[in-house]
Design an enzyme around this catalytic site. Structure first.
Site, PDB file in Angstrom:
ATOM      1  N   ARG A 132       0.861  -1.186   0.000  1.00  0.00           N
ATOM      2  CA  ARG A 132       0.000   0.000   0.000  1.00  0.00           C
ATOM      3  C   ARG A 132       0.894   1.232   0.000  1.00  0.00           C
ATOM      4  O   ARG A 132       1.855   1.306   0.764  1.00  0.00           O
ATOM      5  CB  ARG A 132      -0.848   0.014   1.269  1.00  0.00           C
ATOM      6  CG  ARG A 132      -1.706   1.276   1.405  1.00  0.00           C
ATOM      7  CD  ARG A 132      -2.344   1.358   2.773  1.00  0.00           C
ATOM      8  NE  ARG A 132      -1.370   1.629   3.806  1.00  0.00           N
ATOM      9  CZ  ARG A 132      -1.570   1.382   5.112  1.00  0.00           C
ATOM     10  NH1 ARG A 132      -2.680   0.840   5.532  1.00  0.00           N
ATOM     11  NH2 ARG A 132      -0.623   1.672   5.992  1.00  0.00           N
ATOM     12  N   HIS A 202      -8.293   6.383   5.288  1.00  0.00           N
ATOM     13  CA  HIS A 202      -7.819   6.458   6.673  1.00  0.00           C
ATOM     14  C   HIS A 202      -8.326   7.797   7.205  1.00  0.00           C
ATOM     15  O   HIS A 202      -7.798   8.848   6.864  1.00  0.00           O
ATOM     16  CB  HIS A 202      -6.287   6.385   6.652  1.00  0.00           C
ATOM     17  CG  HIS A 202      -5.638   6.453   7.986  1.00  0.00           C
ATOM     18  ND1 HIS A 202      -5.397   5.335   8.753  1.00  0.00           N
ATOM     19  CD2 HIS A 202      -5.157   7.507   8.703  1.00  0.00           C
ATOM     20  CE1 HIS A 202      -4.784   5.696   9.876  1.00  0.00           C
ATOM     21  NE2 HIS A 202      -4.640   7.005   9.876  1.00  0.00           N
ATOM     22  N   HIS A 297     -39.987   4.808  28.395  1.00  0.00           N
ATOM     23  CA  HIS A 297     -39.216   3.846  27.602  1.00  0.00           C
ATOM     24  C   HIS A 297     -39.394   2.430  28.131  1.00  0.00           C
ATOM     25  O   HIS A 297     -39.634   1.489  27.377  1.00  0.00           O
ATOM     26  CB  HIS A 297     -37.718   4.215  27.633  1.00  0.00           C
ATOM     27  CG  HIS A 297     -37.391   5.465  26.884  1.00  0.00           C
ATOM     28  ND1 HIS A 297     -36.430   5.519  25.911  1.00  0.00           N
ATOM     29  CD2 HIS A 297     -37.906   6.719  26.967  1.00  0.00           C
ATOM     30  CE1 HIS A 297     -36.364   6.743  25.415  1.00  0.00           C
ATOM     31  NE2 HIS A 297     -37.240   7.490  26.057  1.00  0.00           N
TER      32      HIS A 297
HETATM   33  C1  HCA Z   1       1.132   8.347  10.811  1.00  0.00           C
HETATM   34  C2  HCA Z   1       0.212   9.067   9.854  1.00  0.00           C
HETATM   35  C3  HCA Z   1      -0.908   8.221   9.291  1.00  0.00           C
HETATM   36  C4  HCA Z   1      -0.421   7.297   8.208  1.00  0.00           C
HETATM   37  C5  HCA Z   1      -1.482   6.553   7.444  1.00  0.00           C
HETATM   38  C6  HCA Z   1      -0.948   5.581   6.415  1.00  0.00           C
HETATM   39  C7  HCA Z   1      -1.931   9.256   8.780  1.00  0.00           C
HETATM   40  O1  HCA Z   1       0.829   8.332  11.995  1.00  0.00           O
HETATM   41  O2  HCA Z   1       2.144   7.837  10.387  1.00  0.00           O
HETATM   42  O3  HCA Z   1       0.259   5.332   6.340  1.00  0.00           O
HETATM   43  O4  HCA Z   1      -1.764   5.028   5.646  1.00  0.00           O
HETATM   44  O5  HCA Z   1      -2.921   9.502   9.465  1.00  0.00           O
HETATM   45  O6  HCA Z   1      -1.666   9.824   7.725  1.00  0.00           O
HETATM   46  O7  HCA Z   1      -1.539   7.464  10.322  1.00  0.00           O
HETATM   47 CU    CU Z   2      -3.381   8.182  11.076  1.00  0.00          CU
END
Ligand code: HCA
Ligand code: CU
Length: 390
Positions: A132, A202, A297
């Site tokens: 990824r 994310h 309730h």
């Molecule tokens: C981090 C940042 C991360 C990475 C997410 C990822 C974010 O703590 O390194 O590598 O897919 O929020 O961007 O968690």
């Molecule tokens: Cu993160």
């Protein structure tokens, strides 16, 4: 089918004060596997030797889920991750000019060269490795940079592009700043290059919108969603596993394989080892999630639980319950008497009224009344008072 990536052991351990030992990490991973998450992101082996050990142990534990490491875009880091025996590798690197300049003193072209070099290297080491690539702070970086880096990463051998809302910046229904738009645009741009990778999101919860944004991305056809138990993570954390699953089970068209009945034990375990309590009104998992209290309730659910419940607690392996306090009415006392095996007292209306009066008094202390432990003594004292006053 939508896939879930759990990052409790990586992002979750980035909650200030949280530390999970390798043994605890293994126990949490085993529960995550029982719940049926697809990918378990365990951590970055470069951070600490113990993290490398935990990744290795979990990668060798025979779990169904893919086991992943997280690392910066460096050959050394990739080597350390692969030494742990993972079959998933998340590599992140910024594509924002400002960040690249300030942190690494390089421009976009050098960043892309680095991304290509590291991903090409990782791909050569392991054919069946899922790779990824995450352009960190994706949604606040220039879109053209994200697209250029994503195309380069995919051509170098990455399978997944993750859209990181690193600072919880996006919001559903916004004409520009929505993950729905972002996922659609990225897919379209990559399709123009005949690239059809899996797309992941994310979502951080800085604006309290992590779950809403994740569902917005789901609506746009995202393939993987990141979560943690209790929504743990940096600052306000990320999407909560239980909250996401409870929303997806009604929405996904295919038959899902999530086993929600393991969630409670998983949450209790993470709560115990993170020393962070689960708030009582936490959806799905909180101690009040299926507890009914106010008189109106309780009266209604005594006839039909669905009147005040849109979720069936049975799918979580639990049952609804009753609370007693200042808001209670007669029905609650009758049900509570049944619960402690004193249903013969229900016909004594005067006693029931006295117990209700007493419950309302006790409730003013401002903490929950434990029916099993406290009600028997309350019943006795009311019965004695009644005898004396007769
Ligand atoms: C981090 C940042 C991360 C990475 C997410 C990822 C974010 O703590 O390194 O590598 O897919 O929020 O961007 O968690
Ligand atoms: Cu993160």
């Amino acid at each position: 089918m939508i896939q879930i990536l759990d990052s409790t052991l990586r992002e979750g351990e980035q909650t200030p004060g949280v530390y999970f030992s390798p043994a605890t990490k293994l126990a949490i991973a085993q529960f995550l596997d029982l719940v049926g998450v697809d990918i378990i992101e365990v951590g970055n082996p470069v951070v600490d030797r113990e993290i490398a050990l935990a990744i290795t142990q979990i990668a060798n534990a025979g779990l169904k889920a893919k086991i992943g490491a997280h690392c910066l875009c460096r050959i050394d880091d990739v080597n350390q991750a692969l030494d742990c025996g993972v079959n998933f590798l998340g590599i992140f690197f910024s594509v924002s000019q400002q960040r690249l300049q300030q942190d690494y003193n390089i421009g976009l072209e050098s960043a892309i060269e680095k991304i290509v070099e590291v991903i090409t290297y990782a791909r050569k080491q392991k054919d069946n490795l899922l790779i990824r690539y995450t352009p960190e702070d994706t949604v606040r970086s220039p879109l053209e940079n994200v697209i250029e880096a994503a195309i380069a990463a995919l051509k170098a051998g990455a399978n997944i592009i993750s859209i990181a809302d690193t600072t919880g910046y996006t919001t559903p229904f916004h004409p520009i700043r929505s993950l729905y738009n972002y996922v659609k645009t990225l897919k379209e741009e990559l399709a123009k290059q005949e690239l059809y990778p899996q797309i992941e999101v994310h979502c951080h919860n800085d604006r309290g919108l992590a779950l809403a944004n994740a569902l917005d991305a789901y609506r746009a056809g995202v393939n993987i969603i990141d979560v943690t138990v209790m929504g743990l993570g940096e600052r306000a954390g990320i999407v909560d596993l239980a909250e996401l699953l409870i929303n997806l089970i009604d929405t996904v068209e295919e038959k899902h394989c999530w086993e929600l009945s393991y969630l409670q034990e998983l949450y209790d375990l993470v709560s115990k080892h993170s020393h962070i309590s689960i708030f009582p009104h936490h959806p799905v998992i909180g101690k009040n999630a299926f507890t009914h209290y106010a008189g109106i309730h309780v009266n209604a659910v005594a006839k039909d639980e669905a009147l005040y419940q849109s979720l069936n607690p049975e799918i979580l392996g639990t049952k609804s319950s009753l609370a007693l306090g200042i808001q209670s009415g007669y029905t609650a006392i009758e049900l509570a008497l049944q619960q402690i095996g004193r249903s013969e007292l229900i016909k004594d209306k005067e006693l029931v009224a006295n117990i209700l009066f007493k419950i309302k008094e006790i409730a003013k202390r401002g903490t929950p009344i434990n029916i099993e432990k406290e009600l028997p003594a309350i019943v006795e004292s009311c019965a004695i008072t009644k005898m004396i006053t007769k």
